[in-house]
Structures are given as structure tokens and as C-alpha cells.
Design a protein around this motif. Structure first.
Motif, mmCIF file in Angstrom:
data_model
loop_
_atom_site.group_PDB
_atom_site.id
_atom_site.type_symbol
_atom_site.label_atom_id
_atom_site.label_comp_id
_atom_site.label_asym_id
_atom_site.label_seq_id
_atom_site.Cartn_x
_atom_site.Cartn_y
_atom_site.Cartn_z
ATOM 1 N N THR A 150 0.826 -1.207 0.000
ATOM 2 C CA THR A 150 0.000 0.000 0.000
ATOM 3 C C THR A 150 0.859 1.255 0.000
ATOM 4 O OG1 THR A 150 -0.109 -0.005 2.423
ATOM 5 C CG2 THR A 150 -1.879 -1.141 1.241
ATOM 6 N N ALA A 151 0.220 2.358 -0.352
ATOM 7 C CA ALA A 151 0.885 3.667 -0.299
ATOM 8 C C ALA A 151 -0.151 4.730 -0.003
ATOM 9 C CB ALA A 151 1.595 3.970 -1.618
ATOM 10 N N GLY A 152 0.220 5.706 0.830
ATOM 11 C CA GLY A 152 -0.674 6.811 1.152
ATOM 12 C C GLY A 152 -1.999 6.340 1.711
ATOM 13 N N SER A 153 -3.090 6.917 1.196
ATOM 14 C CA SER A 153 -4.414 6.535 1.686
ATOM 15 C C SER A 153 -4.867 5.201 1.123
ATOM 16 C CB SER A 153 -5.441 7.618 1.349
ATOM 17 O OG SER A 153 -5.504 7.826 -0.056
ATOM 18 N N GLY A 154 -4.037 4.575 0.288
ATOM 19 C CA GLY A 154 -4.334 3.229 -0.170
ATOM 20 C C GLY A 154 -4.349 2.216 0.950
ATOM 21 N N ILE A 155 -3.895 2.633 2.124
ATOM 22 C CA ILE A 155 -3.917 1.743 3.282
ATOM 23 C C ILE A 155 -5.331 1.564 3.836
ATOM 24 C CG2 ILE A 155 -3.572 3.507 5.064
ATOM 25 C CD1 ILE A 155 -1.592 1.586 6.413
ATOM 26 N N THR A 156 -6.268 2.440 3.480
ATOM 27 C CA THR A 156 -7.570 2.418 4.164
ATOM 28 C C THR A 156 -8.383 1.138 3.935
ATOM 29 O OG1 THR A 156 -8.533 3.784 2.397
ATOM 30 C CG2 THR A 156 -7.733 4.921 4.364
ATOM 31 N N PRO A 157 -8.539 0.636 2.705
ATOM 32 C CA PRO A 157 -9.301 -0.621 2.585
ATOM 33 C C PRO A 157 -8.591 -1.789 3.243
ATOM 34 C CG PRO A 157 -8.311 -0.043 0.483
ATOM 35 C CD PRO A 157 -8.123 1.138 1.382
ATOM 36 N N VAL A 158 -7.265 -1.758 3.224
ATOM 37 C CA VAL A 158 -6.479 -2.831 3.844
ATOM 38 C C VAL A 158 -6.635 -2.802 5.359
ATOM 39 C CG1 VAL A 158 -4.102 -3.532 4.321
ATOM 40 C CG2 VAL A 158 -4.848 -3.122 1.967
ATOM 41 N N MET A 159 -6.748 -1.601 5.931
ATOM 42 C CA MET A 159 -6.955 -1.525 7.380
ATOM 43 C C MET A 159 -8.298 -2.140 7.742
ATOM 44 S SD MET A 159 -5.019 -0.535 9.788
ATOM 45 C CE MET A 159 -5.309 -1.064 11.474
ATOM 46 N N GLY A 160 -9.287 -1.959 6.889
ATOM 47 C CA GLY A 160 -10.561 -2.635 7.123
ATOM 48 C C GLY A 160 -10.403 -4.137 7.164
ATOM 49 N N MET A 161 -9.551 -4.675 6.295
ATOM 50 C CA MET A 161 -9.298 -6.116 6.293
ATOM 51 C C MET A 161 -8.580 -6.555 7.562
ATOM 52 S SD MET A 161 -8.074 -6.692 2.339
ATOM 53 C CE MET A 161 -9.068 -6.153 0.956
ATOM 54 N N LEU A 162 -7.568 -5.789 7.975
ATOM 55 C CA LEU A 162 -6.809 -6.152 9.178
ATOM 56 C C LEU A 162 -7.698 -6.143 10.417
ATOM 57 C CD1 LEU A 162 -3.447 -4.235 8.634
ATOM 58 C CD2 LEU A 162 -3.738 -6.713 8.756
ATOM 59 N N ARG A 163 -8.646 -5.229 10.459
ATOM 60 C CA ARG A 163 -9.517 -5.125 11.628
ATOM 61 C C ARG A 163 -10.613 -6.189 11.635
ATOM 62 N NH1 ARG A 163 -10.035 1.502 11.449
ATOM 63 N NH2 ARG A 163 -8.273 1.954 12.862
ATOM 64 N N ASN A 164 -10.838 -6.806 10.491
ATOM 65 C CA ASN A 164 -11.908 -7.787 10.390
ATOM 66 C C ASN A 164 -11.439 -9.229 10.482
ATOM 67 O OD1 ASN A 164 -14.869 -6.850 9.474
ATOM 68 N ND2 ASN A 164 -13.376 -5.326 8.829
#
Length: 351
Positions: A150-164
Motif C-alpha cells: 500500500t501507499a498513502g491513503s491506499g492503506i484504508t481498505p487494507v486496514m478494514g481487512m486487518l480489523r476484520n
């Protein structure tokens, strides 16, 4: 008389009393998040993440059907008296106990909605919501080994995955200008401390843009991992070339900010019929940019890593797909993506 018939008569009497408004208009004032109302949400908190990013906590209305980790939601926000629509990845757990959802927004240069949400919006503000959508999601069977790139705000959907989802073996390579620009940095390092994540930060202000070949050093077994990548076009182009060159393109799943432009055309006068505006366009500029430059409200999600937020009817003329060079001519029901379409002669789009 049945209870259904009585309710129908009562409703008609209410309509006579409230005309020219409808009873639902008054209900919206009292209970805007009720079942049966247009889907809305109420902003309950704005939590800074970095100097230019914030997490928005939203209580959705009763019509909200939930989401899958990695999906996004379109929201309608009133900015200076104009309703603007944008799409943002959902960063909250899919089954959060209090029923709230979160989006995490990075303010971009001249971004009307992103700057409004990060710097100006206040708790209590009502917004419009669409249902969650998007296919940048994990499979039902959890992969044994995962890489997030990921880069920049591209982390946001991935953070949803990590939290789920709890992963047995997950590695993240994330790019940001400086340590203080890494969104969710404290939480990520907490996962590292708990042994739930292996994290490499690439600080582009000092290290330069990530050379994708460095993955051999940073993640030696990257080719064995199922990979989800989200970020700017340059990063994803390099990743797709790298994965394909190593014979494992099927293991790479991407979500793009802006597509690659590989063709140009002749251009022409563009009419934005709903707004009553026209603009001259060359054959290389996406219609999304042409419209915004002309002062037309152009819904999109491209700058947040979301696709298909900009789909618009083509009423007349023709456009060229900047990725493939393919020409699309207007006919009833034809839709185009304004972020990857340029004028191929005079055209009319319904904005």
C-alpha cells in the motif's frame, strides 16, 4: 376495517394536513435515520489520524445493510450549499458492536469534500449514504500467507481487512513520505508488537519511491503470498508488471487511484447538459478533469482508490477509452467512466 386500511386512511389525512409537503418530510426532521427513510448517516466523531487525515465515525440509518472488509461507501455531503458525492473505503470492522461505521479521509489539494471532512465538519452533521459496494475484498477461504502492498491513503481498505480478519501470516509494505504521515501508524505498530503483523515502512521523502524489485529483499517469499495492493498508479503498474513477469499475476489483487493512460484522441467541445455548461477538451484529458475545470459537479472515487464512482450517461457524440483506445458512441443506456474517457469529437454527457 383492517389495521392496514386504517393506517392508509390516517396517512391520507396526514397528507392533507401537511400539503404541499409530505408526512415523511416532517418525519425526516424528527427521525432522519428511521427505517424506510432515504439512507442517511449522522457523523458522531472526527478523529485525527495525521496532519491531513481523519477518521469519520458515522451512525448509519436503519436501512444500512452492512459491508464486507475492503468495500467502500459513497457519501453525499453538503459543502457551501452544494451536495457533493464521494466514495471512501470503510475502515471499521464489519460487525462493530455499536453498529457504527468509519471512513478514513485524507485531505487532498483542492479537494472540496476531503478538506471539508477532515477540517470543517462537526459531529451531528447528517450525510447521505449509498449501500457499501466493491470487490476489493478477501476470499471466503482465508489465504495462508498474505501480503499487503500500500501507499498513502491506499492503506484504508487494507486496514478494514486487518480489523476484520485474523491472519496466520501477514506482511505489509507501506509507503508514505515520513513516519508521521503513516495513517494508523500506532495501531499498526501495536499489531507488530503483538506478533500479528510484519511491517515495513518505506519513507519516500528520504528513501525515494519504492523500487518494486526490493520486494525480493523485503519479502523474500512475496511470490508465494496472496497480495492485495492499493495506491497510486505508478506503484500498481510496477506491481502488475512484476507479478506478471514472475508468472504469478493471479496472486495480485489491485485497487487503483487513477488508471494508466495509454492513448490520446482528437478532442472536441463537451456539453454538460444537466449543468448547462460547455468546455473545449483535448483528446488526452479525462472528462472528469474537464468537467471539474468547467465548474461542473463530477462525482468520482478515483482519488481515493475507488472505481466506478464516476459512471455517467453519454447522451451524444463519442468518447475514447484512454486505456485501450476503444471508441464508445452514444446510444440509449450507454454509460462511461469519466475518469478514463476523453472526448473523441463533440460529445454531450449528462452532468
Amino acid at each position: 376495517m383492517t389495521s392496514t386500511a386504517l393506517r392508509g386512511r390516517a396517512w391520507k389525512l396526514l397528507e392533507m394536513v401537511t400539503t404541499p409537503l409530505l408526512p415523511s418530510d416532517y418525519l425526516d426532521l424528527v427521525s432522519p435515520l428511521r427505517a424506510g427513510a432515504d439512507l442517511r448517516g449522522r457523523i458522531e466523531a472526527v478523529r485525527p489520524e495525521t496532519a491531513d487525515a481523519a477518521t469519520i465515525v458515522i451512525r448509519p440509518g436503519r436501512g444500512w445493510r452492512g459491508h464486507t472488509a475492503g468495500q467502500y461507501v459513497r457519501i453525499g455531503v453538503d459543502v457551501d450549499g452544494v451536495r457533493l458525492w464521494r466514495a471512501y473505503s470503510l475502515t471499521s470492522p464489519a460487525k462493530r458492536q455499536d453498529g457504527r461505521i468509519t471512513i478514513t479521509v485524507k485531505a487532498i489539494l483542492d479537494g472540496k469534500v476531503s478538506n471539508h471532512l477532515v477540517r470543517r465538519v462537526r459531529p451531528g452533521t447528517l450525510i447521505q449514504l449509498d449501500q457499501a459496494t466493491g470487490d476489493f475484498v478477501l476470499p471466503r477461504v482465508k489465504p495462508a500467507k498474505v501480503l499487503f502492498l500500500t501507499a498513502g491513503s491506499g492503506i484504508t481498505p487494507v486496514m478494514g481487512m486487518l480489523r476484520n480478519t485474523g491472519f496466520d501470516d501477514v506482511v505489509m509494505v507501506h509507503c508514505a513520505p515520513r513516519p508521521q504521515d503513516v495513517i494508523f501508524r500506532d495501531e499498526l505498530h501495536g499489531l507488530v508488537a503483538d506478533g500479528k503483523l510484519r511491517l515495513t515502512e518505506v519513507h519516500t521523502a528520504t528513501d525515494g519511491v519504492l523500487d518494486i524489485a526490493r520486494l525480493d529483499e523485503l519479502v523474500p517469499d512475496w511470490a508465494e503470498r496472496e497480495t492485495w495492493a492499493c495506491g497510486p498508479t505508478g506503484l500498481l503498474d510496477a506491481a502488475e508488471k512484476h507479478w506478471a513477469g514472475n508468472g504469478v499475476p493471479e496472486r495480485l489483487h489491485t485497487e487503483r487511484f487513477r488508471p494508466t493512460i495509454v492513448a490520446t484522441g482528437d478532442g472536441g467541445e463537451v456539453t454538460f447538459s444537466a449543468s448547462g455548461r460547455t468546455a473545449d477538451a483535448d483528446g488526452a484529458t479525462p472528462l472528469l478533469d474537464v468537467g471539474e475545470e468547467a465548474g461542473v459537479i463530477m462525482p468520482s472515487g478515483c482519488r481515493m482508490g475507488i472505481c466506478f464512482g464516476c459512471v455517467t450517461p453519454l447522451k451524444a457524440g463519442a468518447v475514447r477509452d484512454l486505456r485501450t483506445g476503444e471508441i464508445t458512441e452514444a446510444e440509449p443506456g450507454v454509460l462511461i467512466q469519466t475518469c478514463v474517457s476523453a472526448a473523441a469529437g463533440p460529445c454531450d454527457i449528462e452532468r
